[in-house]
Each structure stands twice: as C-alpha cells, then as structure tokens.
Design an enzyme around this catalytic site. Structure first.
Site, PDB file in Angstrom:
ATOM      1  N   ASN A  29      14.608 -23.950  16.659  1.00 18.93           N
ATOM      2  CA  ASN A  29      14.114 -25.145  17.331  1.00 18.93           C
ATOM      3  C   ASN A  29      13.589 -24.882  18.737  1.00 18.93           C
ATOM      4  O   ASN A  29      12.590 -25.461  19.160  1.00 18.93           O
ATOM      5  CB  ASN A  29      15.248 -26.183  17.393  1.00 18.93           C
ATOM      6  CG  ASN A  29      14.841 -27.450  18.093  1.00 18.93           C
ATOM      7  OD1 ASN A  29      13.827 -28.049  17.766  1.00 18.93           O
ATOM      8  ND2 ASN A  29      15.623 -27.867  19.071  1.00 18.93           N
TER       9      ASN A  29
ATOM     10  N   THR B 281       1.682   4.416  -1.420  1.00 15.07           N
ATOM     11  CA  THR B 281       1.273   3.092  -1.875  1.00 15.07           C
ATOM     12  C   THR B 281       0.023   3.228  -2.737  1.00 15.07           C
ATOM     13  O   THR B 281      -0.959   3.837  -2.312  1.00 15.07           O
ATOM     14  CB  THR B 281       0.984   2.173  -0.681  1.00 15.07           C
ATOM     15  OG1 THR B 281       2.117   2.170   0.193  1.00 15.07           O
ATOM     16  CG2 THR B 281       0.683   0.763  -1.140  1.00 15.07           C
TER      17      THR B 281
ATOM     18  N   LYS C 129      -3.401   2.553  -4.313  1.00 11.63           N
ATOM     19  CA  LYS C 129      -4.631   1.902  -3.865  1.00 11.63           C
ATOM     20  C   LYS C 129      -5.690   1.991  -4.964  1.00 11.63           C
ATOM     21  O   LYS C 129      -5.672   2.938  -5.738  1.00 11.63           O
ATOM     22  CB  LYS C 129      -5.146   2.573  -2.582  1.00 11.63           C
ATOM     23  CG  LYS C 129      -4.145   2.643  -1.445  1.00 11.63           C
ATOM     24  CD  LYS C 129      -3.851   1.285  -0.857  1.00 11.63           C
ATOM     25  CE  LYS C 129      -2.904   1.406   0.346  1.00 11.63           C
ATOM     26  NZ  LYS C 129      -2.621   0.099   0.960  1.00 11.63           N
TER      27      LYS C 129
ATOM     28  N   LYS D 195      -5.101  -1.775  -3.565  1.00 12.60           N
ATOM     29  CA  LYS D 195      -3.889  -2.571  -3.714  1.00 12.60           C
ATOM     30  C   LYS D 195      -4.043  -3.673  -4.756  1.00 12.60           C
ATOM     31  O   LYS D 195      -3.060  -4.093  -5.370  1.00 12.60           O
ATOM     32  CB  LYS D 195      -3.469  -3.158  -2.368  1.00 12.60           C
ATOM     33  CG  LYS D 195      -4.485  -4.121  -1.761  1.00 12.60           C
ATOM     34  CD  LYS D 195      -3.926  -4.815  -0.530  1.00 12.60           C
ATOM     35  CE  LYS D 195      -3.800  -3.885   0.643  1.00 12.60           C
ATOM     36  NZ  LYS D 195      -3.330  -4.592   1.865  1.00 12.60           N
TER      37      LYS D 195
ATOM     38  N   HIS E 187       9.669  -4.563   2.228  1.00 14.09           N
ATOM     39  CA  HIS E 187       8.429  -4.584   2.999  1.00 14.09           C
ATOM     40  C   HIS E 187       8.493  -5.723   4.005  1.00 14.09           C
ATOM     41  O   HIS E 187       9.071  -6.770   3.731  1.00 14.09           O
ATOM     42  CB  HIS E 187       7.218  -4.758   2.082  1.00 14.09           C
ATOM     43  CG  HIS E 187       5.931  -4.395   2.762  1.00 14.09           C
ATOM     44  ND1 HIS E 187       5.296  -5.248   3.646  1.00 14.09           N
ATOM     45  CD2 HIS E 187       5.166  -3.278   2.710  1.00 14.09           C
ATOM     46  CE1 HIS E 187       4.195  -4.663   4.103  1.00 14.09           C
ATOM     47  NE2 HIS E 187       4.101  -3.467   3.556  1.00 14.09           N
ATOM     48  N   ARG E 188       7.894  -5.505   5.176  1.00 10.48           N
ATOM     49  CA  ARG E 188       7.986  -6.485   6.262  1.00 10.48           C
ATOM     50  C   ARG E 188       6.708  -7.305   6.418  1.00 10.48           C
ATOM     51  O   ARG E 188       6.357  -7.713   7.532  1.00 10.48           O
ATOM     52  CB  ARG E 188       8.335  -5.786   7.572  1.00 10.48           C
ATOM     53  CG  ARG E 188       7.325  -4.722   8.006  1.00 10.48           C
ATOM     54  CD  ARG E 188       7.702  -4.105   9.345  1.00 10.48           C
ATOM     55  NE  ARG E 188       6.707  -3.142   9.801  1.00 10.48           N
ATOM     56  CZ  ARG E 188       6.657  -2.642  11.034  1.00 10.48           C
ATOM     57  NH1 ARG E 188       7.552  -3.024  11.929  1.00 10.48           N
ATOM     58  NH2 ARG E 188       5.731  -1.770  11.382  1.00 10.48           N
TER      59      ARG E 188
END
Length: 453
Positions: free
Chosen positions: A123, A173, A175, A177, A294-295
């Site tokens: 808040n 990763t 690709k 993606k 993952h962020r």
C-alpha cells in the site's frame, strides 16, 4: 446542538489529520531478534521533515491510517505498530535518505511471502507524501525463516541427484523462443544435451500456445532427455515450464512431468505469483522434482534506482517461497548488473549466513539457519569468451546458461554445446591449476579451441 463534525473530549481521542512521527518515529527503539527489519530509500515531497516521512512509511505499512480512529483503543498499538527507528542520508542525494523500519513478527502470517509483501509494500508505495520509495533490503528473523520450507531440494541435493560436482552446471535456452513445433523444439533440446550441456530450458513465455501445446512439448523434450542420457552416460534435464493460467493447471503440468520421470520443471515466479510458486515448490519437494525459477517481469519492479524493490529482496523472497535455481544477472552479459551488488545477492541465495556489507548492498546480517540454498543462474547475452569471467565470478555453485551463445554457433546446435562444455572444463582445469582467469582467460579459451569445433 453541537456540529456533527465535532468530537467530544469524552470519546477519548481527537479526530483529524495527525503527524505520523508522534507515534511511529521511535529513534530510541532497540530492535528485537524477532523483528522483520526493512531499509527503505525514501524520496519525499519538498517541505516534509525526514522524521515524518520515515514515520509515514512505518505507519502506512503496518497499523497506521491518515487519522486517529476510535478502534485504536481496542488493541495495543505499541505491540503491533511498525517503527521507524533510524534515518540516514544518502551520500550525494539531497532529497533521499534511508529509513529503517522494524515490524513486529505478529503482523505476518507464518510461511506466507504473499502476506509479507502485501503488508510491507502492498500500500505504501502509492502514498502521495512520497515522491518515490524503494525497498532496498529486508532482514528476515530466524523465527520467521523457520516457518518456510524454502527450496524443494537445494544445492547439495541437486548435485547428488545429477551426480555432477566440482564445476558450474551448463544450460541453454532454446531459440527461437516462440514459433517452433514441438518436434523441432525437441530436436534442438537433444542436440544441445548430446553436445555436452547439463540442461536446456523453455523460455519464460513458452507455456501452451497454438503452435506448441504443453503436452506435446513435454513428450518430445522427455524423448530428447532419454536419448541424450543413453548416449552420454550423464544425467540430463530440460526446464519444462509449468507456468499456467491457474494453479490447478500448473500442478497438472507438473504431475505430467513427474509421470515422464524428468528431473526438473520451471516456473515464472513473479508473473505466476508467490502463492502459486510456493504451492509448486511444495509439490516438487514431495515428488522429487527440481524447480527452476525465472524472474520474468523483475525489471518492472527493480530497474529504477529510487522506486520499487531491489532484486536482493525478490531473491530473499524466492529462497523462502521455494526454488532450486533463479536467474540472477550476469555482470558481463547484455543485462544490467554491478559486480559487487550482484555477488551480494548471489551470496544471499547460496550461503547459510551473510554479514552486513553495505559495499555489496547488504543492509542487514541474514541468518538462513540451514534453509537450503538456491543456485544462481547467469543468463542472457553470454558466450564462450565470457566463460573465464563467469567461472571466476560465480564459482562452482551456479548455472551458466547460454542461448544464442550455443544455438548461434556457425556449425549448429551440437557444436555450440560442445564449445561451451570444452570452454568451461578448460577454465575449471586452469583455475584448479592456479592460473588467474582474469589475466589468462583469453589464452585459456584459445588453447581450448583445438579441442572444440
């Protein structure tokens, strides 16, 4: 008859706007071992004293509101209120200061990162008396840490499951993606794992789209894992992204991954939410799955230097909520990351006990009391020529993840994976022999080239 707006003295309180510092600024307060401590970077509107600004943050993130209410008399504010107990200037910033706030532990539900963040940052960030506000760090007391189960397995258990020791783990990763069919996607997974990587990864926005539904992807990736394991004699994995539109669907995908006997699944913990993440972490712990985190969306929260939250806070929250890996920046790649600051929150992820060190952005000493550690993942914009620096900076307990740095190899996916593995093993061997990776890194990679495509 007196006006309705008047408050009689017999009521026991005086209505109207009240200065926060009268109640919530307590410089004489000695913090308790059970308090949650917060360090806020405050940028206030002109003309407001620092004590009032800091007290406002403490009030609006705990028991306070803009006026005195009669129900204040029905509880013990001294027991439950947050307290701004210290204020310090920010060097070089006239309008900024750090406000330290202590929160009694009874304000928070046990084992709930969701409730902790709802209280502390839910808040106050919209408070108009503040021009900007950033949560720089939290001290989580031992009493609260022990209400969380944390990572499903932790660093040592993961190494034992994979039977891989003495070096960073390697990932990639896949690709592009988005847009590949499940079969072509699985082919790329196989080529990378067969070439020498430990893991491959779904991108964060690969869920279950029309071009590749999740069940098809899981099946073809599992086939790639089995085949590469049989051919290399090593345990392999692919981060199967279980993130979904509902918690029920997310768990259904994790259940299917377990039925396929794959070692690891993945979750986008910020977009997916902490409640969903903790639920998935509990499932993974109970069913022997590793959990890669993952962020995605973190920069919306942590990119601004004077507003939002620093990533070290999100990293601490993830360790509490649960995850075995988390992306942590690279220092040397294409994304932002200052070396000392990055290593500060990397240590907060891995170590049991971390001393206060302001030069690394660590505002409080943190004791995790043996809560399992999280492997930091260095990812995005890195390639084999970064390998010496990454090996030196992150050490063995890390995951080095190359996307374009693998799949962009001119000879193809498998040679790209071979190049990464050869470069890593060359750097680890040179380091163990006493060579300085910061000085000799380029020579080490050039020497390794004769063993690699």
């Amino acid at each position: 008859m007196s006006p309705q707006t008047e408050t009689k003295a017999s009521v026991g309180f005086k209505a109207g706007v009240k200065e926060y510092k009268l109640t919530y600024y307590t410089p004489e307060y000695e913090t308790k071992d059970t308090d949650i401590l917060a360090a806020f970077r405050v940028t206030a509107q002109p003309g407001v004293p620092p004590e009032e600004r800091g007290a406002a943050v403490a009030a609006e993130s705990s028991t306070g509101t803009w006026t005195t209410v009669w129900t204040d008399g029905l509880t013990s504010l001294d027991r439950y209120k947050g307290r701004c107990y210290h204020i310090e200037p920010v060097p070089g910033e006239e309008e900024q200061f750090i406000a330290y706030v202590a929160y009694p532990l009874d304000l928070f539900e046990e084992g709930s990162v969701t409730n902790m963040f709802t209280s502390i940052v839910g808040n106050v960030f919209g408070f108009k008396a503040l021009r900007a506000l950033r949560l720089e760090d939290l001290r989580i007391p031992v009493a609260y840490v022990k209400t969380f189960q944390g990572p499903p397995h932790g660093i040592q258990v993961e190494r034992d499951k994979l039977n891989k020791y003495g070096r960073p783990l390697l990932g990639c990763t896949i690709k592009p993606k988005l847009g590949l069919s499940a079969k072509n996607y699985g082919r790329a997974v196989y080529e990378c794992l067969r070439g020498g990587l430990d893991f491959t990864k779904d991108d964060e926005n690969v869920n279950s789209q029309p071009f590749m539904r999740w069940r098809d992807r899981f099946l073809f990736c599992a086939e790639a894992i089995y085949k590469s394991q049989a051919e290399t004699g090593e345990i392999k994995g692919h981060y199967l992204n279980a993130t979904a539109g509902t918690c029920e669907e997310m768990i259904k995908r994790a259940v299917f991954a377990r039925e396929l006997a794959v070692p690891i699944v993945m979750h986008d913990y910020i977009t997916g939410g902490f409640t969903a993440n903790t639920s998935l972490a509990h499932y993974c712990r109970d069913n022997g799955l590793l959990l890669h985190i993952h962020r995605a969306m973190h920069a919306v929260i942590d990119r601004q230097k004077n507003h939002g939250m620093h990533f070290r806070v999100l990293a601490k929250a993830l360790r509490m909520s649960g995850g075995d890996h988390i992306h942590a920046g690279t220092v040397v790649g294409k994304l932002e990351g200052e070396r000392d600051i990055t290593l500060g929150f990397v240590d907060l992820l891995r170590d049991d006990y971390i001393e206060k060190d302001r030069s690394r952005g660590i505002y409080f000493t943190q004791d995790w009391v043996s809560l399992p550690g999280v492997l930091p993942v260095a990812s995005r914009g890195i390639h084999v020529w970064h390998m010496p620096a990454l090996t030196e900076i992150f050490g063995d307990d890390s995951v080095l993840q190359f996307g374009g740095g693998t799949l962009g190899h001119p000879w193809g996916n498998a040679p790209g994976a071979v190049a990464n593995r050869v470069a890593l093993e060359a750097c680890v061997k040179a380091r163990n022999e006493g060579r300085d990776l910061a000085v000799d890194g380029g020579d080490i990679i050039r020497e390794a080239c004769k063993w690699s495509p």
